[in-house]
Each structure stands twice: as structure tokens, then as C-alpha cells.
Motif scaffolding. Structure first.
Motif, PDB file in Angstrom:
ATOM      1  N   PHE A 143       3.775  -5.724  -2.326  1.00  0.00           N
ATOM      2  CA  PHE A 143       4.566  -4.975  -1.352  1.00  0.00           C
ATOM      3  C   PHE A 143       3.917  -4.962   0.021  1.00  0.00           C
ATOM      4  N   GLN A 190       1.135  -3.138  -5.514  1.00  0.00           N
ATOM      5  CA  GLN A 190       0.697  -2.665  -4.206  1.00  0.00           C
ATOM      6  C   GLN A 190       0.471  -3.850  -3.271  1.00  0.00           C
ATOM      7  N   MET A 198       3.145   6.107   1.098  1.00  0.00           N
ATOM      8  CA  MET A 198       4.253   5.226   1.453  1.00  0.00           C
ATOM      9  C   MET A 198       5.373   5.916   2.222  1.00  0.00           C
ATOM     10  N   ALA A 233       7.364   2.963  -3.564  1.00  0.00           N
ATOM     11  CA  ALA A 233       7.918   1.818  -2.862  1.00  0.00           C
ATOM     12  C   ALA A 233       9.434   1.922  -2.774  1.00  0.00           C
ATOM     13  N   ASN A 241      11.586   2.109   0.742  1.00  0.00           N
ATOM     14  CA  ASN A 241      12.681   1.208   1.075  1.00  0.00           C
ATOM     15  C   ASN A 241      13.977   1.970   1.315  1.00  0.00           C
TER      16      ASN A 241
END
Lengths: 300, 409, 280
Positions: free
Chosen positions: A262, A259, C223, C124, C128
Motif C-alpha cells: 500500500f 503495509q 492511516m 487501508a 481509501n
């Protein structure tokens, strides 16, 4: 792995299975494998600068060795915490599942319901409730204080400086709590399938109910234990919410590191490399596991 | 950084059995007791800001089309950073909407600089506009956004009230031409402590490292606040620090973390731990503690004798925003001293708008705040405050890397 | 069984029951806290320490409109995500358990992968993916928001659905379908009358599981959401923790608890009734 042999009268499919699979597989190809390819690209790339998000694919394998060196401690800590939490889940969950399966009678479903009910409230709300419970002014330390246990708890490492919140105990407690139902349910399912007349028969054979349990019932319930272990250990080792809310700066897990890499460091290369190392370790573990016990047990 | 305002102020007051005047009276009284005045004097005051130094800086880049207009406006700001609009009539947001006819949506979803930047980075890096037309990051993030070219130059000709910006905040380090940002609020970083838990008044940064408070100390994940304060404690100047010079301070924080002196690094939620008794003392922001002390009278805030940090959260227009005219109208509105005073009375931070103190004095309801040292620190206090150095990209990466290796140890 | 063994066994039972009840208590500790603190009269804005009993928080259970909006938004996403995931995941499970075909084992492996991927990694990678566009390999440009949240939730539910349904239909005798067809039933009818009733418990369990996973997801959602967009319930709670912890959160959580418990209870009562009737 599908244990194809177990299926009775499976048909030989021509086009039908592929048609049925296609929506699901398309979804996974698009939203799991494609993103993973992008992530893999980052793991082998170097950033052009810090914030532009532009990375050059240079096949830089050092990304992996570097993060492994740097965060080895957090890797080990994550597996230690989730390992302990998994063991605690077995220690707490097995007796509970056994009790419900064997002594639940007509209240079985109700009791199973009770195991699940706490999880109808939000993960975060529950975790925040834990911060109240284990806080310095909270009831747990209050009781420990009333029993004059503070010194003892500190000396055996349960509390740190007399505190419970923001210690490893609190993180492990939170992990155990949040994944306990994932242990209880599969164990229950496998116990429920057992014909308990076996136990009576075994008692005649082994003469003690304890030996009968360990020789007959426990081995038969192992698939449930294994399934529960996977369902607990995998998410626990990648978790970062418990460490964030209940842990201190010395208890951060690899999820927190990912975390941070990133979203604070913007080092996508390192973050992706850590991610793949973590996934690799978990997947290899699961495959070895599945080789032995079969993946079908992975579901509740 | 956090900026709380009395959440549902009325409810809280009634609950505590206070009317507004009593509340302000107490706030005023507290404000008076808040800042210690150690013997150090303003002489050392490093003012790097050169208020009137107009020196024809090169920039500003192309101004966004000043006529871009949609009739609505979306602002993302820190929570509890404006007077509430609960009755839908008397809040600044309501008054603005009524006065201008602009449909303003005011979101309180800016909780953390890094987190917010991470959320907007993918879009802005790829040249996509984000939804909000105005955001209010902390000064160092403003500098980064300007450097990256991810913000629009402000249509200053449409914001005549920008002239009310305090001289000390004009053309600041983070926005040397003053073309891109206008401060929303400024504030101070010091030490908050619970006198019942510490048993004594705290006066020094060194108190955070007192073994007596082992495991009861909180620090902020905002590097510039935590590191800045520790640097000051070591007698170093955070406004000119280099990475090598900061090594001692990093080592000190790391050692304190390793031996359990520091219990947790937190964001805004340090207040949870402070109020719940998990922290005896922590690095804290000035506006919060005044408020928390209303409910927990044993809480204190101090700018340590070695000095404190000063910061600003600034309004900027993200690149590609499509409500430029509306954004200008709102900025102009909040830079009117009357409106700025209404907001300041609720947030108790340091308003960047000149004339707010006078406006507060005019109103019998807010007169107590006009003398609050917390909101209007005196020259001596201001002299002891430092703004963290504007780090360039590589330097910032070094600092961030070291700091987060400590916080995620 | 000897006479001496009996008291020991009874003691063992007692220990087991006592231990199990303690474990249940452990499971309920935060729940008790949540419910109790819905009656707290917090001294400040953080409802984290007990400071007095009040009924005031319950006078308007739906106060704090944002909180409720977030809940509604979460429910909307969870319903849609679980529906889609159940259909496409259920089809995968049926294909795998009903047919023998080339590549079945590989598909099984694929299904496990999302489950062994930590959520933060999944989130993540999705982030992306969603922001990578034109210049990259991808033809898919989705701006983050409702759609991306939905797509991601469906993704992490599909594997769970497939696994759950697969486990439930394991050992199912597919020749029943043949029998029905031999009797002249058209394929759709066979599915509706024979196959579907048999897989329905598995489908239902999978749908519920998906709903629960979706409505509770924080890590991935944080996210793939849009900046300045509507927050889901967990996002709202996480934001609230940073500024104030209002007792309304506890009130709403308690309400949800009551509703789900009564749904569950009425479900099991109905089930019991039906069982009794069919036995009679």
C-alpha cells in the motif's frame, strides 16, 4: 449462531429491534462495508499509472493468483508465527487462569488486575521496552551469557548469530506477550463458571486428580480456550508491529507485506488482493470454528 | 533520511559535563578524524551537474499566485533538523517570527519519504491541498513530485537570497530548471561503525559483507543509499545505473540478507541499534554520527574508498498551498548566510548556502565547525560522492519492487 | 483421597503457583523495564541502554509538552469514541439478545467481520474510503483529521462492545421486565430500574475495553490521520522512536500506570466495602 435457543423469554420484535440496531448497522454499513467495496474494487482493478491513484476496474482476477504465488511464504510464515504464539499463550495462560480461578481466593480480582495492568501502557512503548530486553546488550542475553548458554541457544535456533533481537524468536515472543491477556481472560471466565465441587465428585469417580481434571474440568473450560484462540490468532496473524520492531528482514509477516504494497509500492491492487486473501482465510477459519463452538464465545 | 540534531542540546551537554565550546571542540576533532582519505582521487568525479549551464529549459509551469497570503505558515520537516526553539526567543523559528510577524508553525513530522508520500498522495492525486505550505522531501521524491505536477513553482522573485545557493546545487538533476525546489540541507551516505565491535577501522563497502560481522550489519530502507553504496562497492556508477546493471548489487544484498549477514533494514532508527550495540556497522548518514559519537566515542563514520552517496533534502511548496508569500519569506530567511550558519551549526550536515563557512568562522563559538570535514568536505571527498540517478516512473517501480521484495522477504 | 496423594497434590500446587508467578513476571518484564528506565540517565538521546541512575527525569514529569499534548488528544478521542461506541454497540447487543427477529443471525455475522479483519486492512480501506470523493460512488467527503480518526475508532470499537455486552446479558431473564410492567411501571422506568442495572457491568466493561482499544490504536490511526495534524500518543511515540527515545516517555507511561492502578485499586476497595455493607 446467536444460540437463540439459549435465551429465555426472548421477545418477538416487530420494529423495536430494528430501531435499536439501526445506528450500529448504519455505522458499519458506511464505515466498514462501503470501504470494503472500494477495496474489493481495487483488488480487481489495474492501475492507470503508479501514483495517480486512478484504477480501472477490469475484473482482473490474476491479482489474486499473482500475490498468492509471490507472497505464499509470508502467508505461511504469518500463520506459523501466530499459531506458535497462540499455542504458547495457551501453555502460559491456561495454568495462570486456572491458578487464579482455583487458588486466587479473595485475591482473584487483584490477580486478574495484575494480568491487565501491563496493558495500561501503550502497545508501542511496551514493544520498545522489549527491544531493550532482548537487545544484544540487554538483560536476557546477559543472563544467558553468564550461564554460558549462548552456544546452546544458537544451536537450537533460539538465537541467531548470538542475537535475539530481529529474530523469529523475538517476534513470536512479542506476539505471545501482547496477546496473552486475550487468552487468560476468557479462560478465566469459563473456569470461573465451573462448580468445582464437580472436581471432588470426579475424583471419587476417577480416583486421580489428574484424570479428573482432564475428564471434567478441561472440557468444561474449552469454550474459554476457543474464544482465547480466536482473540489471539486473528489479530496476531495480521499484526505487523511486532515483526517491524522485533523482527529482521527474514521475519516479515503478511501484515508488513500489505503495509509495504500500500504505502511503499502504491500497488493498491496487489495490496487489496492480499488483504482479501488474508481476510478470507481468517473468516473461513472463524466460521468453521463458530459453527462448532458458537460466536458468543468470541467476547471476553 | 534522517537529520537529527542534538536533542535538547543544552540538557545533553550539561549531562555530559561539557560546555558548548568543549562540545564544539570535540565535534571539530571528530570531524577531522572522520573521513578517510584513500588514494583514489577526484579525477573520476562524475559531475553530472552543470552549474552554469543555463540552457533555456522549457518549463517552469505556471507559478502559484505569488500574492496568496494568509499570515501564517506551516512547514513539515525532518526531526532535529533546525536549531531548537526551547526558550522561545533565540531559535531560528522564533527569530523569523519576530522579524516578519508571520505565524510559523514548524512541525518535525517528516520521518520517512515513502511514508510521507503515502500520506499526501491521496489528497494531492485528487487535487486537494494538504495542510503544510512547505515540505522537505529528499531529492528523488522532489523529482517525483515535480513530475507529477504536485508542487508549485517557487516565487523566486520574492526569494532574492536564493542567489546564495551553492553553484553545484543549482539546476540539479532532480529539478533541472531549478524552479521548484531549494535544498534545505545536503548530506553524505557512508558507513558508520563501532570500533569496539569491529576491532578495526573499516575502509571499504566490502567490509559490510565481512562474515566476521555476520548478523551485526544494518542497512537503510532508503533504497538509493543502500543500493548506491553497494553499487559503488561493485565498481558501478549509481548516477547512470540501469535496472539490469543493478542486478548484481541486488543479488549481493539479497544473499547477505538471506544468510543473516544483514540484521535489519531500518529508517532513522538505525541509530538506536548502533548505540545499543546491535549493529557493529551500518549504512549511515554523515550528520548523525558526529553527534552520536559525542556520547559513544567509539563510533566512526567513513566514506568508503569506493565512494559514497550524496543527497539533498529540498524545500518545495505542495500544490494548492495558500501561504505562498509567507513560504517565500521563510525560504529567503533561511538562505541568508547568517541564519543558514545558525542552522548549520546545529545540524552538522552540509549547508547548501554559500558563505556559511565564513559566517561560522566569524563566531568564536562556532569556529571549530568551520573546519569540519564532515560539514565542508574537501574536493577529493566530493569527487568520490555520487548522486543516485533520477529514475523515471517505470524504472523506479522496478527498482522499488525488487528492493522491497528483499527488505520484506 | 488417600494419604499418599496429599504431598503430591501439594507439590502440584506449588509447581502451579510457581509457574503462574513466572508468567506474571513475564507480563511485567517490559513494565519493570519502562519504570526502571524512567530513572535512567541516558548517555545519548536513546533511552535504550542503562547508563546510570538519576531522579532528574522526574523533576518535571510533564516536561516535553508535545508528549503531553499527544496524550491529551488521545484521551479526548478515546473518551468520545468509547462513549459513542458503547451506546450504539450496546443497543445492537440488547436488540440481539432481547428480541427474536428475522435477520438476527446475519447481524451476528456482520459483527464478527470487523473483528476478523486485520487492522492494516481495515485502516487501508478506511483511508481509501475517506479520500474517494465526488467522482466516485460516494456522497461522503471527509477530509482526514480528528473526525476521521474518531469515526474509525468508533467503528472498530462497536463490534467489541456488542460482543461483550451480548455475552454479559446472555441468559438474562427478560420476563423480569414484563413483571415490572405488569406492576404498572412505565417502559422508561422499567429500563432505568430493571434493565439498566442488570446490564451495567457489561456496559462498563465494554466502555473500558473501547477506551483501551482506542487510546492504544496505532495501525488504523496512522492511516486516517491528517498530514501535518496533531499526533495521537501512539503516533507520537512511533515518531519519537525514529529520532530520540526520551526518558520522559517512560515517566509519563509510569504515571499512567500508577493512576490506572490506583483507580483500579480504589474501585475494588469500594466494591469490597459495598459488598460488606450489603452483607451486614
Amino acid at each position: 449462531m446467536a444460540g437463540g435457543g439459549e435465551e429465555r423469554n426472548q421477545r418477538r420484535g416487530t420494529w423495536q429491534p430494528y430501531a435499536m440496531l439501526s445506528p450500529g448497522m448504519l455505522w458499519m454499513a458506511l464505515f466498514f462495508f462501503a470501504p470494503m467495496v472500494i477495496l474489493a474494487r481495487y483488488a480487481l482493478s489495474e492501475p492507470r499509472d503508479r501514483f495517480s491513484g486512478k484504477y480501472d476496474l477490469t475484473w482482473r482476477f490474476e491479482n489474486f493468483t499473482e500475490v498468492f504465488d509471490r507472497y505464499g511464504e509470508q502467508f505461511l510464515r504469518s500463520f506459523r508465527y501466530s499459531g506458535i504464539a497462540t499455542l504458547l499463550c495457551i501453555a502460559l495462560g491456561y495454568p495462570l487462569a486456572y491458578w487464579i480461578a482455583t487458588r486466587g481466593g479473595r485475591y482473584r480480582n487483584l490477580l486478574l488486575g495484575l494480568v491487565v495492568v501491563p496493558f495500561f501502557t501503550s502497545y508501542l512503548v511496551r514493544t520498545i521496552a522489549w527491544t531493550t530486553l532482548v537487545g544484544d546488550e540487554g538483560p536476557i542475553l546477559g543472563i544467558a551469557g553468564a550461564l554460558s548458554l549462548e552456544g546452546a541457544l544458537d544451536s537450537i535456533g533460539i538465537t541467531t548469530n548470538g542475537g535475539l533481537l530481529q529474530t523469529q524468536t523475538a517476534v513470536i515472543l512479542g506476539l505471545t506477550y501482547n496477546f496473552l491477556p486475550f487468552m487468560v481472560l476468557p479462560i478465566y471466565v469459563s473456569l470461573e463458571k465451573i462448580d468445582f465441587r464437580l472436581l471432588d465428585a470426579a475424583k471419587d469417580l476417577y480416583s486421580s486428580s489428574r484424570r479428573a481434571f482432564w475428564k471434567v474440568i478441561f472440557p468444561l473450560s474449552l469454550p474459554g480456550v476457543f474464544a482465547g484462540t480466536l482473540l489471539t490468532f486473528i489479530p496476531a496473524s495480521g499484526d505487523f508491529v511486532n515483526a517491524e520492531f522485533l523482527g529482521g528482514p527474514n521475519n516479515q509477516m503478511i501484515g508488513n507485506v500489505i503495509q509495504n504494497e500500500f504505502f511503499v509500492q502504491f500497488d493498491f491492487a496487489s495490496a487489496a488482493a492480499i488483504s482479501f486473501i488474508l481476510m478470507f482465510i481468517i473468516t473461513v477459519g472463524v466460521l468453521v470454528y463458530a459453527r462448532i463452538f458458537g460466536t458468543d464465545e468470541l467476547s471476553v | 533520511m534522517n537529520r537529527y540534531r542534538i536533542n535538547q542540546m543544552r540538557a545533553a551537554q550539561t549531562r555530559a559535563g561539557l560546555n558548548r565550546r568543549q562540545f564544539l571542540g570535540r565535534a571539530g576533532a571528530f570531524g577531522g578524524a572522520v573521513l578517510l582519505t584513500p588514494s583514489l582521487l577526484a579525477a573520476c568525479g562524475g559531475d553530472d551537474e552543470d552549474p552554469k549551464g543555463n540552457g533555456g529549459d522549457t518549463e517552469p509551469g505556471p507559478t502559484a499566485d505569488p500574492n496568496k497570503s494568509t499570515g501564517d505558515l506551516l512547514m513539515s520537516n525532518w526531526p532535529l533538523y533546525i536549531d531548537p526553539t526551547e526558550d522561545g526567543v533565540t531559535g531560528s523559528v522564533d527569530l523569523f517570527k519576530k522579524a516578519t510577524g508571520i505565524d510559523l508553525t514548524y512541525n518535525e513530522d517528516f520521518n520517512d519519504n515513502n511514508e510521507y508520500f503515502a500520506a499526501i498522495q491521496p489528497d494531492l492525486a485528487n487535487g486537494k491541498a494538504i495542510k503544510p505550505d512547505i515540505i522537505a522531501p529528499t531529492f528523488w521524491l522532489v523529482a517525483r513530485l515535480i513530475e507529477l505536477g504536485w508542487v508549485e513553482a517557487l516565487p523566486l522573485d520574492q526569494i532574492p537570497n536564493a542567489a546564495n545557493l551553492l553553484p553545484s546545487l543549482q539546476k540539479p538533476l532532480w529539478d533541472p530548471t531549478g524552479a521548484y525546489s531549494l535544498p534545505w540541507q545536503s548530506g553524505m551516505t557512508g558507513i558508520a561503525y563501532n570500533i569496539d565491535a569491529t576491532g578495526r577501522e573499516l575502509t571499504s563497502v566490502e567490509d559490510l559483507f565481512d562474515p566476521e560481522f555476520k548478523g551485526k550489519i544494518g542497512m537503510l530502507t532508503e533504497m538509493r543509499d543502500t543500493l548506491g553504496l553497494v553499487l559503488l562497492g561493485l565498481g558501478k556508477d549509481p548516477s547512470t545505473i540501469s535496472f539490469d546493471d543493478a542486478a548484481d548489487a541486488f543479488d549481493k544484498i539479497e544473499a547477505a540478507k538471506n544468510d543473516g549477514q544483514i540484521r535489519q533494514f531500518t529508517g532513522n532508527d538505525y541509530q538506536d541499534d548502533l548505540v545499543a550495540g546491535n549493529f557493529a556497522a551500518c549504512v549511515a548518514w554523515s550528520g548523525d554520527v558526529a553527534q552520536l559519537a559525542l556520547d559513544t566515542p567509539s563510533l566512526r563514520f567513513v566514506i568508503p574508498e569506493e565512494g559514497g552517496m550524496q543527497w539533498s533534502d529540498c524545500m518545495v511548496i505542495p500544490k494548492g498551498a495558500d501561504s505562498i508569500k509567507e513560504a517565500a519569506a521563510w525560504m529567503n530567511y533561511v538562505y541568508d548566510p547568517v541564519n543558514a550558519a545558525r542552522i548549520a551549526a546545529y545540524v552538522t550536515y552540509n549547508s547548501p548556502v554559500a558563505g556559511v563557512q565564513d559566517e561560522l568562522r566569524k563566531n568564536p563559538d562556532t569556529v571549530g565547525l568551520a573546519d569540519s570535514e564532515l560539514m565542508f568536505p574537501d574536493e577529493e571527498t566530493l569527487g568520490r560522492l555520487k548522486v543516485f540517478k533520477a529514475l523515471d516512473e517505470d524504472e523506479e517501480a522496478q527498482f522499488d519492487d525488487r528492493f522491497s521484495s528483499i527488505t520484506t522477504g | 483421597m488417600t494419604t499418599t496423594a496429599r504431598p503430591r497434590r501439594r507439590l502440584g500446587d506449588l509447581v502451579l503457583a510457581g509457574f503462574s508467578i513466572l508468567v506474571l513476571f513475564y507480563l511485567f518484564m517490559p513494565i519493570i523495564t519502562i519504570v526502571a528506565f524512567s530513572f535512567n540517565d541516558p548517555a545519548g538521546k536513546f533511552n535504550l541502554t542503562w547508563s546510570g541512575f538519576t531522579l532528574a527525569n522526574w523533576s518535571d514529569p510533564f516536561a516535553g509538552g508535545d508528549l503531553l499534548d499527544a496524550m491529551v488528544y488521545s484521551i479526548k478521542i478515546a473518551v468520545m469514541a468509547s462513549l459513542v461506541a458503547t451506546v450504539i454497540g450496546g443497543l445492537v447487543a440488547l436488540a440481539l439478545s432481547r428480541y427474536r427477529f428475522r435477520g438476527g443471525a446475519l447481524i451476528n455475522l456482520f459483527l464478527v467481520l470487523p473483528l476478523t479483519t486485520p487492522e492494516v486492512v481495515l485502516g487501508a480501506s478506511l483511508l481509501n474510503f475517506f479520500v474517494a470523493q465526488d467522482e466516485r460512488i460516494l456522497f461522503f467527503d471527509v477530509s482526514r483529521g480528528f473526525r476521521t480518526i474518531l469515526v474509525s475508532h468508533i467503528l472498530f470499537c462497536v463490534s467489541f462492545v456488542a460482543m461483550t455486552v451480548k455475552a454479559r446479558v446472555r441468559g438474562f431473564d427478560w420476563s423480569l421486565e414484563d413483571a415490572a410492567m405488569d406492576l404498572g411501571a412505565p417502559p422508561l422506568r422499567v429500563f432505568a430500574k430493571v434493565t439498566f442495572p442488570l446490564i451495567v457491568p457489561g456496559i462498563l466493561a465494554a466502555a473500558l475495553l473501547s477506551f483501551a482499544l482506542s487510546i492504544d490504536d496505532y495501525i488504523i490511526t496512522t492511516m486516517v490521520r491528517d498530514v501535518g495534524g496533531e499526533p495521537t500518543f501512539p503516533l507520537y511515540i512511533a515518531g519519537a522512536f525514529q529520532r530520540e527515545v526520551s526518558p520522559q516517555i517512560n515517566v509519563l507511561s509510569t504515571l499512567i500506570l500508577i493512576i490506572s492502578v490506583s483507580l483500579m485499586a480504589s474501585g475494588s476497595i469500594l466494591g469490597a466495602l459495598r459488598q460488606r455493607r450489603s452483607m451486614a
